[in-house]
Motif scaffolding. Structure first.
Motif: not given
Length: 307
Positions: A261-289
């Protein structure tokens, strides 16, 4: 003693006249050193008469004196005891000879062997015993080594199996399950284009992702490995390893959820770039992926392991 008496061979004093005793029949010898008539034995030797008395006739013994002086019963008992003792000794001697003969007959070779040869045989037996004991110790050591080697081989086999499983998961040839994240990407085509999805995969790998797969809206999934590529499909969507996917997309990744989660939410990272383009990133934790989609094994044409 008077000159009228002379000493005979029996020790009895006799008168000058032959054939006449000096006292009554059965009277003991009056001399102090005279022997006891009871101790006289017919087996005892009779002392020879003095030379000067050879012409003197022996006095006649009276029947009473002979009956009173001689005691044949004790002599008979002594002879019987001596015979019994001799018989016992002879029996023991015979038994000893029989035992000796039997012992010697059991091993005639040893019975005829000299003492030096017996010592040499004993030494040879001791040497053979030492060699046998050394052989036993060597065999026991080999057994321990074999058991140790077997345990080592078993441990090596278990380690190889574990390593093969790890490589199979990394290569995408084995399914995997574990804690992680389910990351949903949605938005316009520009927001979820191939370049942004590839950036997200690289960030997740850098954060310690161990297994990943990406699925499209219709449920089609592709296992993501080191050689996986992402291309924008004509008319929209993605081509992943030759398979076309349509959005929204879901990346299932196994690893530490907090780190991912931290890797995805670093400043200027994936989440920020997708949101700037009008998209959305939703991470969901799971104990058994679950990462169940498999990738076909890659046949290497040029690379070989270094021996």
């Amino acid at each position: 003693m008077s000159e009228e008496h002379r000493e005979t061979g029996t020790g009895w004093p006799q008168p000058a006249e032959p054939g006449r005793p000096s006292g009554p029949a059965g009277e003991p010898d009056p001399r102090p050193d005279a022997p006891d008539p009871d101790e006289l034995s017919p087996l005892a030797p009779v002392e020879p008469a003095a030379p000067e008395q050879e012409d003197v006739p022996e006095p006649a013994e009276e029947p009473g004196a002979s009956a009173a002086g001689a005691k044949p019963a004790p002599v008979s008992r002594r002879l019987t005891s001596a015979g019994a003792m001799i018989a016992v000794l002879l029996a023991l001697l015979g038994f000893t000879l029989v035992v000796q003969l039997k012992t010697t007959s059991t091993d005639p070779t040893l019975g005829a062997t000299r003492e030096e040869d017996l010592v040499r045989i004993s030494s040879d037996l001791d040497s053979r015993e030492r060699r046998l004991r050394q052989d036993i110790e060597a065999l026991e050591e080999s057994q321990r080594q074999l058991r140790s080697g077997e345990q080592g081989r078993q441990a090596a086999l278990e380690e190889a199996t574990r390593r093969a499983d790890e490589l199979g998961i990394l290569a995408g040839t084995l399914p995997a399950v574990g804690p992680g994240l389910s990351v949903r990407f949605e938005g316009p085509a520009k927001a979820v284009e191939a370049e942004r999805i590839l950036d997200a995969v690289q960030e997740l790998r850098g954060a310690g992702a161990e297994a990943m797969q990406i699925a499209g809206a219709d449920g089609t999934a592709v296992r993501i490995i080191a050689s996986t590529y992402f291309v924008d499909a004509p008319g929209g969507g993605l081509v992943v390893d030759g398979r076309r996917l349509t959005g929204p997309y879901v990346i299932s990744v196994i690893g530490d959820p907090a780190t991912l989660r931290t890797a995805l939410n670093i400043p200027g990272g994936v989440v920020a770039s997708v949101e700037e383009a009008g998209g959305n990133v939703t991470p969901v934790d799971s104990e058994a992926v679950e990462v169940s989609q498999l990738h076909a094994p890659i046949k290497l044409e040029h690379a070989r392991p270094v021996s």
